[in-house]
Design an enzyme around this catalytic site. Structure first.
Site, PDB file in Angstrom:
ATOM      1  N   ARG A  57       6.028 -14.666  40.171  1.00  0.00           N
ATOM      2  CA  ARG A  57       6.846 -14.607  39.047  1.00  0.00           C
ATOM      3  C   ARG A  57       7.909 -13.608  39.202  1.00  0.00           C
ATOM      4  NH1 ARG A  57       2.198 -13.623  34.347  1.00  0.00           N
ATOM      5  NH2 ARG A  57       2.210 -11.740  35.407  1.00  0.00           N
ATOM      6  N   TYR A  69       1.743  -3.992  26.253  1.00  0.00           N
ATOM      7  CA  TYR A  69       2.194  -3.359  27.767  1.00  0.00           C
ATOM      8  C   TYR A  69       3.109  -4.173  28.656  1.00  0.00           C
ATOM      9  CZ  TYR A  69      -2.110  -5.854  28.876  1.00  0.00           C
ATOM     10  OH  TYR A  69      -3.168  -6.758  29.377  1.00  0.00           O
ATOM     11  N   LYS A  70       3.556  -5.371  28.269  1.00  0.00           N
ATOM     12  CA  LYS A  70       4.310  -6.164  28.939  1.00  0.00           C
ATOM     13  C   LYS A  70       5.727  -5.928  28.433  1.00  0.00           C
ATOM     14  CE  LYS A  70       0.816  -9.521  29.933  1.00  0.00           C
ATOM     15  NZ  LYS A  70       0.364  -9.285  31.179  1.00  0.00           N
ATOM     16  N   PHE A 126      -3.753 -17.968  30.511  1.00  0.00           N
ATOM     17  CA  PHE A 126      -4.361 -16.782  31.080  1.00  0.00           C
ATOM     18  C   PHE A 126      -5.933 -16.802  30.943  1.00  0.00           C
ATOM     19  CE2 PHE A 126      -5.494 -12.274  31.559  1.00  0.00           C
ATOM     20  CZ  PHE A 126      -4.520 -12.179  32.565  1.00  0.00           C
ATOM     21  N   ASP A 144      -1.350 -16.862  21.388  1.00  0.00           N
ATOM     22  CA  ASP A 144      -1.552 -15.781  22.301  1.00  0.00           C
ATOM     23  C   ASP A 144       0.014 -15.450  22.493  1.00  0.00           C
ATOM     24  OD1 ASP A 144      -1.727 -13.699  24.360  1.00  0.00           O
ATOM     25  OD2 ASP A 144      -3.364 -14.533  24.940  1.00  0.00           O
TER      26      ASP A 144
END
Lengths: 411, 411
Positions: free
Chosen positions: A371, A222-223, A128, A197
């Site tokens: 995705r 938050y995922k 990311f 990460d």
């Protein structure tokens, strides 16, 4: 999967032990197929009332007195997350800041504590963007070197110049899942530290921080953890390293006996030394009901269903989408794949737009990746089947070609 | 104030143009006298519904699609705050992180851009602890020098070794209000920059960033701005300086064309280059209804009432409390005083505890300060009168001596 009909897939839902957990989420539109929980997880049904109580009773009525319970909330939620979902011990995980700020703090701390002759950071350029930007910033600030490395080439890249490896456990674009224990061992033997990460891993795969010998990690909530847009991130520092490491942003939430407001910074011994300023309590409070659902479901069951759902996506992509030039860009070996499946093809941007019109939310990642993320807690096998079928129909009918090829903003 | 009775004070309330604003706050307990809005501001009445809508409609129903409105929320709220309450232009203020993280970012940026022969940071050791901890961290990391200075001695202290002055516009303990324009001019003439902490000033005094020649500032929104516990902080960088400054924590929210996810960090030209990671949207959203009240009331009216309320506290302290050894620790000149009054005395810790029992919340600051903060938007003149009267009664009867002298945790 020989007999793959909607009926056979519906039978999987009927036998799914996690099926009741869908009722624990607020599903505003039952017709919407939401396969984007790896970008923003759904709203837990308990969160609105939980948060309303924090707002009205704790802030509104309790006022400043409520700080007696808020002051260690970041640590309590860190313990819940760490011990139940990340394989850490108590006092090793805390909620704090954003993932980016936490990357900066822990990378800085690790670099400051490493042998000064080690001046290289290894990172994966396919991770990311914020991860590589943080690394670039540290390199610019401190006159270090950064080298991008394909994780499969790590053994050779781990020279005696390497201080730190920054790596995502699950690659956001391909869903590739790295072997945490193996990377930790290689790095340790080479005298380097690894900063993981876990943003795309936490709540999706069985992260075993302690068992894998991990030393440092950060990640977002938050995922797959469903804690809300931009919810506070977390950080992990293995207990025995904590007092040896110092993060660079010295603030009053990391200070010993914080309210004595002593003249000089003297950080606490525990994980709270990696805290900085006053945390955003409303966003932080919303982490609690979200974590409680994941902890109750258990990461084993979540992962088991996730693997099966991802296999279903791959199977249907091979059958239905391959003829249109769509290929599976994620590892086919479940041991090497996280909680989503990436599809690659020439018109994936337009496909993502046509899918929205067809009531399916997936997410597009530049330049050509779609995705598909089946969050096991609220996604049914039939949702996956239906979404893939709509994708097939769009391709059959060329619906997506009505959309401009130019890309807009995508989050 | 010759005829100072409760009746005369009640008449001030009757004629107070801001009196209706009390109805804009959720007052759970009408009998509680809350004089601690400089620690945590009250809950605006509009916030629970506003936030419930963000949670249920934007997150719950809108899901990831709501990022189209969330992505620039920090800038929109920054403009509202900056232009209506801080005397800044559009594009000069943004909401971000915590005050401490923002102090670190802007101090780092200023130091990196300053003449490398200037290696000293001046700070006020009586300012809020997190400010000096940040300075100490930067000094330790970069081999700089920090020197504490009484702001009144600034002209002499501004040698050609000084790169940066870190100073609170309103001192948290004494409420001393500095002359922003004068300090900015002195620093500019000496070749140094000033980084202002506006935490105890924003929403309480008429901050004139542009008119005073301010270059850099940070501050919190949860005190006089009523945005909620730990609400996101703000930062200000004067427009013409923005592109010359680079903060050290490079993250994707500061990146040009963020969703192109380009390989190398290349920050935007505007104030958003000082952003880092994904902001906590729930806490951020709650800033909006809070700022709207302050903007509607207007900082001039807020300040006018605040001055009068502080004068009432001082007058009553002189009449009623001085005989018991309680003195006014804040400047008596309103031009040099912020939005609260500090009282000093031998048993202020016990007094603060006795006040809680008597239904008055003030706040104690170590070692001996009792802060009395009449937030003009929701505090009546009679509230101030009644609180001071209860304080007098406690002292008369020696009620506070029942409490242990040992201090517990106070926020």
């Amino acid at each position: 999967m020989p007999n793959l009909t909607r009926e056979s897939v519906a039978a999987w839902d009927a036998n799914d032990p996690l099926a009741p957990f869908r009722g624990r989420f607020a599903i505003a539109d039952e017709k919407l197929l939401y396969l984007d929980g790896n970008s923003l997880g759904r709203l837990p049904a308990a969160t609105p009332d939980f948060l309303a109580k924090v707002v009205t009773e704790e802030w509104g009525a309790g006022l400043v007195r409520s700080w007696s319970s808020w002051v260690d909330l970041a640590g309590r939620l860190g313990d819940l997350l760490g011990t139940r979902l990340l394989g850490a011990a108590e006092g090793e995980v805390v909620l704090s800041d954003s993932t980016t700020v936490n990357l900066y703090k822990l990378a800085s701390a690790a670099l400051a504590a490493s042998d000064s002759r080690r001046r290289t950071i290894l990172y994966d350029a396919t991770d990311f963007p914020t991860d590589r930007y943080v690394v670039q910033g540290l390199v610019a600030e401190r006159g270090l070197t950064a080298r991008s490395v394909d994780p499969s080439e790590l053994p050779g890249a781990l020279g005696d110049d390497v201080a730190l490896v920054v790596l995502s456990l699950v690659n956001y674009r391909t869903a590739e899942l790295h072997d945490m224990a193996r990377v930790n061992t290689m790095a340790r033997e080479a005298g380097a530290r690894v900063l993981w990460d876990l943003s795309h891993a936490a709540g999706a795969v069985d992260v075993q921080l302690a068992a894998s010998g991990a030393e440092l990690a950060v990640g977002c909530t938050y995922k797959h953890l469903n804690a809300g847009p931009g919810a506070p991130a977390f950080l992990y520092v293995r207990r025995d390293l904590q007092s040896a490491l110092r993060q660079p942003i010295w603030g009053w939430f990391g200070q010993q006996d914080q309210f004595a407001m002593g003249p000089d910074y003297d950080p606490v011994d525990g994980i709270e030394r990696f805290l900085v300023g006053t945390p955003p309590i409303l966003s932080l409070a919303a982490v609690q009901p979200a974590l409680e659902i994941c902890a109750e479901a258990g990461i084993d069951g979540i992962r088991r269903k996730s693997v099966r759902q991802c296999e279903l996506i791959i199977e249907l992509a091979d059958r239905w989408l391959a003829p249109y030039g769509i290929s599976v860009a994620s590892p086919r070996d479940q041991e090497r794949r996280g909680g989503h499946v990436s599809l690659r093809g020439p018109e994936t941007w337009q496909l993502s737009q046509a899918l929205v019109e067809a009531g399916v939310i997936c997410d597009f990642r530049t330049p050509d990746v779609l995705r598909v993320a089946p969050a096991p807690l609220y996604t049914r096998f039939t949702d996956v089947f239906d979404a893939m079928e709509r994708l097939r129909t769009i391709l059959e009918q060329g619906d997506h070609l009505r959309f401009p090829a130019e890309r807009g903003r995508v989050t």
